[in-house]
Write an enzyme that holds these catalytic residues in place. Structure first.
Site, PDB file in Angstrom:
ATOM      1  CG  MET A  51      -2.001  -1.049   1.205  1.00 27.13           C
ATOM      2  SD  MET A  51      -3.082  -0.988  -0.233  1.00 27.13           S
ATOM      3  CE  MET A  51      -3.951   0.549   0.057  1.00 27.13           C
TER       4      MET A  51
ATOM      5  CB  THR B 287     -12.994   2.567  11.367  1.00 27.34           C
ATOM      6  OG1 THR B 287     -13.110   2.362  12.776  1.00 27.34           O
ATOM      7  CG2 THR B 287     -12.075   3.756  11.141  1.00 27.34           C
TER       8      THR B 287
ATOM      9  CE1 TYR C 114      -7.243   1.763  11.820  1.00 28.80           C
ATOM     10  CE2 TYR C 114      -9.012   2.558  13.223  1.00 28.80           C
ATOM     11  CZ  TYR C 114      -8.570   1.741  12.204  1.00 28.80           C
ATOM     12  OH  TYR C 114      -9.451   0.890  11.571  1.00 28.80           O
TER      13      TYR C 114
ATOM     14  CD  GLU D  67     -11.487   3.362  17.241  1.00 29.23           C
ATOM     15  OE1 GLU D  67     -10.938   4.361  17.723  1.00 29.23           O
ATOM     16  OE2 GLU D  67     -11.928   2.421  17.930  1.00 29.23           O
TER      17      GLU D  67
ATOM     18  CB  ALA E  77      -4.255  -3.235   3.014  1.00 33.39           C
TER      19      ALA E  77
ATOM     20  CE  LYS F 125      -8.661   2.143   8.340  1.00 34.11           C
ATOM     21  NZ  LYS F 125      -9.028   1.245   7.243  1.00 34.11           N
TER      22      LYS F 125
ATOM     23  CB  SER G 179      -6.297  -2.624  11.471  1.00 27.58           C
ATOM     24  OG  SER G 179      -5.802  -3.791  12.104  1.00 27.58           O
TER      25      SER G 179
HETATM   26  P1  NDP Z   1      -6.243  -6.752  10.048  1.00 22.29           P
HETATM   27  O1  NDP Z   1      -5.264  -5.920  10.789  1.00 22.29           O
HETATM   28  O2  NDP Z   1      -6.540  -8.116  10.537  1.00 22.29           O
HETATM   29  O3  NDP Z   1      -5.764  -6.892   8.520  1.00 22.29           O
HETATM   30  C1  NDP Z   1      -5.169  -5.819   7.838  1.00 22.29           C
HETATM   31  C2  NDP Z   1      -4.257  -6.380   6.775  1.00 22.29           C
HETATM   32  O4  NDP Z   1      -3.610  -5.296   6.075  1.00 22.29           O
HETATM   33  C3  NDP Z   1      -3.147  -7.274   7.292  1.00 22.29           C
HETATM   34  O5  NDP Z   1      -3.192  -8.512   6.620  1.00 22.29           O
HETATM   35  C4  NDP Z   1      -1.883  -6.512   6.955  1.00 22.29           C
HETATM   36  O6  NDP Z   1      -0.812  -7.316   6.588  1.00 22.29           O
HETATM   37  C5  NDP Z   1      -2.310  -5.695   5.756  1.00 22.29           C
HETATM   38  N1  NDP Z   1      -1.392  -4.575   5.562  1.00 22.29           N
HETATM   39  C6  NDP Z   1      -0.905  -3.725   6.499  1.00 22.29           C
HETATM   40  N2  NDP Z   1      -0.058  -2.841   5.958  1.00 22.29           N
HETATM   41  C7  NDP Z   1       0.006  -3.138   4.641  1.00 22.29           C
HETATM   42  C8  NDP Z   1       0.727  -2.582   3.551  1.00 22.29           C
HETATM   43  N3  NDP Z   1       1.568  -1.547   3.718  1.00 22.29           N
HETATM   44  N4  NDP Z   1       0.556  -3.112   2.316  1.00 22.29           N
HETATM   45  C9  NDP Z   1      -0.259  -4.188   2.134  1.00 22.29           C
HETATM   46  N5  NDP Z   1      -0.978  -4.762   3.144  1.00 22.29           N
HETATM   47  C10 NDP Z   1      -0.837  -4.239   4.381  1.00 22.29           C
HETATM   48  O7  NDP Z   1      -7.584  -5.896   9.931  1.00 22.29           O
HETATM   49  P2  NDP Z   1      -9.105  -6.414   9.808  1.00 22.29           P
HETATM   50  O8  NDP Z   1      -9.175  -7.508   8.831  1.00 22.29           O
HETATM   51  O9  NDP Z   1      -9.672  -6.580  11.158  1.00 22.29           O
HETATM   52  O10 NDP Z   1      -9.812  -5.111   9.214  1.00 22.29           O
HETATM   53  C11 NDP Z   1      -9.887  -4.891   7.803  1.00 22.29           C
HETATM   54  C12 NDP Z   1     -10.015  -3.404   7.548  1.00 22.29           C
HETATM   55  O11 NDP Z   1     -11.187  -2.900   8.181  1.00 22.29           O
HETATM   56  C13 NDP Z   1      -8.850  -2.565   8.070  1.00 22.29           C
HETATM   57  O12 NDP Z   1      -8.652  -1.517   7.154  1.00 22.29           O
HETATM   58  C14 NDP Z   1      -9.387  -2.009   9.398  1.00 22.29           C
HETATM   59  O13 NDP Z   1      -8.757  -0.786   9.720  1.00 22.29           O
HETATM   60  C15 NDP Z   1     -10.851  -1.818   9.039  1.00 22.29           C
HETATM   61  N6  NDP Z   1     -11.769  -1.891  10.153  1.00 22.29           N
HETATM   62  C16 NDP Z   1     -11.757  -2.998  10.976  1.00 22.29           C
HETATM   63  C17 NDP Z   1     -12.649  -3.103  12.000  1.00 22.29           C
HETATM   64  C18 NDP Z   1     -12.673  -4.310  12.870  1.00 22.29           C
HETATM   65  O14 NDP Z   1     -13.333  -4.260  13.911  1.00 22.29           O
HETATM   66  N7  NDP Z   1     -12.030  -5.390  12.509  1.00 22.29           N
HETATM   67  C19 NDP Z   1     -13.634  -2.028  12.271  1.00 22.29           C
HETATM   68  C20 NDP Z   1     -13.625  -0.971  11.289  1.00 22.29           C
HETATM   69  C21 NDP Z   1     -12.715  -0.905  10.275  1.00 22.29           C
HETATM   70  P3  NDP Z   1      -0.005  -8.132   7.715  1.00 22.29           P
HETATM   71  O15 NDP Z   1      -0.780  -9.382   7.868  1.00 22.29           O
HETATM   72  O16 NDP Z   1       1.317  -8.315   7.116  1.00 22.29           O
HETATM   73  O17 NDP Z   1       0.035  -7.270   8.935  1.00 22.29           O
HETATM   74  P1  GDP Z   2     -10.614  -0.682  19.001  1.00 25.91           P
HETATM   75  O1  GDP Z   2     -11.996  -0.308  19.396  1.00 25.91           O
HETATM   76  O2  GDP Z   2     -10.421  -0.771  17.519  1.00 25.91           O
HETATM   77  O3  GDP Z   2      -9.568   0.137  19.637  1.00 25.91           O
HETATM   78  O4  GDP Z   2     -10.448  -2.225  19.442  1.00 25.91           O
HETATM   79  P2  GDP Z   2      -9.638  -2.895  20.659  1.00 25.91           P
HETATM   80  O5  GDP Z   2     -10.148  -4.290  20.770  1.00 25.91           O
HETATM   81  O6  GDP Z   2      -8.173  -2.713  20.487  1.00 25.91           O
HETATM   82  O7  GDP Z   2     -10.081  -2.059  21.933  1.00 25.91           O
HETATM   83  C1  GDP Z   2     -11.440  -1.986  22.341  1.00 25.91           C
HETATM   84  C2  GDP Z   2     -11.514  -1.347  23.718  1.00 25.91           C
HETATM   85  O8  GDP Z   2     -10.926  -2.230  24.675  1.00 25.91           O
HETATM   86  C3  GDP Z   2     -10.773  -0.016  23.847  1.00 25.91           C
HETATM   87  O9  GDP Z   2     -11.609   0.879  24.564  1.00 25.91           O
HETATM   88  C4  GDP Z   2      -9.546  -0.365  24.689  1.00 25.91           C
HETATM   89  O10 GDP Z   2      -9.072   0.707  25.503  1.00 25.91           O
HETATM   90  C5  GDP Z   2     -10.137  -1.460  25.560  1.00 25.91           C
HETATM   91  N1  GDP Z   2      -9.110  -2.321  26.169  1.00 25.91           N
HETATM   92  C6  GDP Z   2      -8.969  -2.578  27.487  1.00 25.91           C
HETATM   93  N2  GDP Z   2      -7.908  -3.365  27.706  1.00 25.91           N
HETATM   94  C7  GDP Z   2      -7.359  -3.629  26.500  1.00 25.91           C
HETATM   95  C8  GDP Z   2      -6.224  -4.397  26.097  1.00 25.91           C
HETATM   96  O11 GDP Z   2      -5.511  -4.996  26.878  1.00 25.91           O
HETATM   97  N3  GDP Z   2      -5.990  -4.436  24.745  1.00 25.91           N
HETATM   98  C9  GDP Z   2      -6.779  -3.799  23.843  1.00 25.91           C
HETATM   99  N4  GDP Z   2      -6.511  -3.907  22.536  1.00 25.91           N
HETATM  100  N5  GDP Z   2      -7.832  -3.048  24.209  1.00 25.91           N
HETATM  101  C10 GDP Z   2      -8.121  -2.959  25.528  1.00 25.91           C
END
Ligand code: NDP
Ligand code: GDP
Length: 322
Positions: free
Chosen positions: A59, A125, A150, A127, A81, A154, A84
């Site tokens: 990316m 997101t 973050y 967020e 990607a 976004k 995240s």
């Molecule tokens: P993950 O972190 O599990 O997956 C993100 C992927 O992006 C990873 O496989 C990572 O690779 C890849 N990546 C990171 N940097 C690069 C780069 N420079 N070039 C190519 N690939 C890259 O995220 P999720 O699957 O949970 O989420 C998917 C998307 O949705 C993300 O954009 C996240 O921010 C967004 N999102 C997620 C939410 C959630 O609750 N899960 C909520 C709202 C939005 P690697 O495996 O090497 O790290």
């Molecule tokens: P986010 O909503 O994308 O930041 O998802 P997370 O799962 O990382 O965090 C959700 C919430 O859990 C946030 O309010 C964090 O502050 C809270 N939290 C409390 N303890 C922890 C911890 O040990 N790890 C993470 N990741 N979050 C925590």
């Protein structure tokens, strides 16, 4: 046969989305960076590793994205990607911005130049709302007030996606997704950290789980449900932005109580150690999304409940360690 490029294919959502698209008979391309040891375990978990066509690119490398779009000209691009993890974004703000903001600009430029008929999905997101809400909820009209590098990165990608739609007539959608989890959620996120920790405690491999703020509330859904919404957004007559959420919010405490109980461990609080290193410089206290637009227009609703999600995650982690 329709073609789709999924970035973030090795993460959580990428594999669930790829599985859905394969079931719909798509040819699925997955973008992967250059790794010494790429980790296919999430795709393995869903049994689809060998069914994806992998393309190397990053990316942050505009030229690699241009070449890929020029060569495959996919019907759909799902940009999942990202760096995240919110907590890491304070320490790695520049990387977070380069991947999550500039990366999206590069991808959109590549589509504009080489494949303007491609439909584009951007993983936005909840967020971006920060602590802003309307009567305790967030919908598509709620003002944004991002509270982490973050979320700020976004917000840029949200607006540049809208801008390419408005400026060049590209088919671009933002899914504003609330937290969604699964047995292949990254272990640094609080839900999976808890279910993974519970499995270790249950099997005598650990004694405690160290957490930060237990009082913040999230609207947690199941990733498998949420990728359906991504797909539906790209099948409409017109591109638009949608909130995707369950409409129900729970605290970390609630999550712990149900998860420990499901593993047959009573008195969950005795296993939790509050560790300030897991508290954040700025917190989001409560997220609860209103996804009525997605229900009305896309016909989308979540199917898996909070309790079912926790049960699925606890059982998956228990069987892994067993
Ligand atoms: P993950 O972190 O599990 O997956 C993100 C992927 O992006 C990873 O496989 C990572 O690779 C890849 N990546 C990171 N940097 C690069 C780069 N420079 N070039 C190519 N690939 C890259 O995220 P999720 O699957 O949970 O989420 C998917 C998307 O949705 C993300 O954009 C996240 O921010 C967004 N999102 C997620 C939410 C959630 O609750 N899960 C909520 C709202 C939005 P690697 O495996 O090497 O790290
Ligand atoms: P986010 O909503 O994308 O930041 O998802 P997370 O799962 O990382 O965090 C959700 C919430 O859990 C946030 O309010 C964090 O502050 C809270 N939290 C409390 N303890 C922890 C911890 O040990 N790890 C993470 N990741 N979050 C925590």
């Amino acid at each position: 046969m329709k073609t789709a490029l999924v970035t973030g294919i090795l993460g959580q959502d990428g594999p669930y989305l790829a599985k859905l698209l394969l079931e719909k008979n798509y040819k699925v391309y997955g973008l992967i960076s250059r790794y010494a040891n790429p980790n296919f375990s999430n795709l393995d978990y869903l049994g689809i590793t060998s069914q994806i066509d992998y393309l190397q690119g990053d990316m942050t490398d505009e030229c690699s994205l241009m070449n890929i779009i020029k060569n495959i000209r996919p019907d759909e691009v799902y940009n999942l990607a990202a760096q995240s993890f919110v907590a890491a974004s304070w320490d790695q703000a520049k990387l977070t911005t380069e991947v999550n903001s500039l990366g999206v600009l590069y991808l959109l430029n590549a589509i504009k130049l080489f494949s303007p008929a491609t439909k584009f999905y951007q993983a936005s997101t909840s967020e971006m709302f920060g602590n802003s809400n309307i009567n305790g909820e967030q919908n598509e009209a709620t003002p944004f007030h991002p509270r982490s590098p973050y979320a700020i990165s976004k917000l840029y990608s949200y607006w540049i996606t809208n801008n390419f739609k408005e400026s060049y007539g590209l088919y671009c959608c933002n899914g504003i997704l609330f937290n969604h989890e699964s047995p292949i959620r990254g272990k640094e996120f609080v839900t999976r950290k808890i279910t993974d920790g519970i499995a270790k405690i249950k099997l005598g491999l650990a004694k405690e789980i160290r957490l930060g703020n237990l009082d913040s509330k999230r609207d947690w859904g199941f990733a498998g449900d949420y990728v359906r919404a991504m797909y539906l957004m790209l099948q409409q007559a017109k591109p638009d932005n949608y909130i995707i959420s369950t409409g129900v919010s729970h605290s970390i405490r609630d999550f712990c109580a149900i998860a420990f109980n499901h593993a047959g461990l009573t008195d969950w609080e005795k296993y939790i150690v509050i560790d300030p290193q897991f508290k954040r410089p700025a917190e989001l206290f409560s997220l609860q999304g209103k996804s009525s637009k997605a229900k009305d227009v896309l016909g989308w609703e979540p199917e898996v409940t909070f309790e079912q999600l926790i049960k699925m995650m606890v059982e998956a982690d228990l069987s892994r360690y067993k």
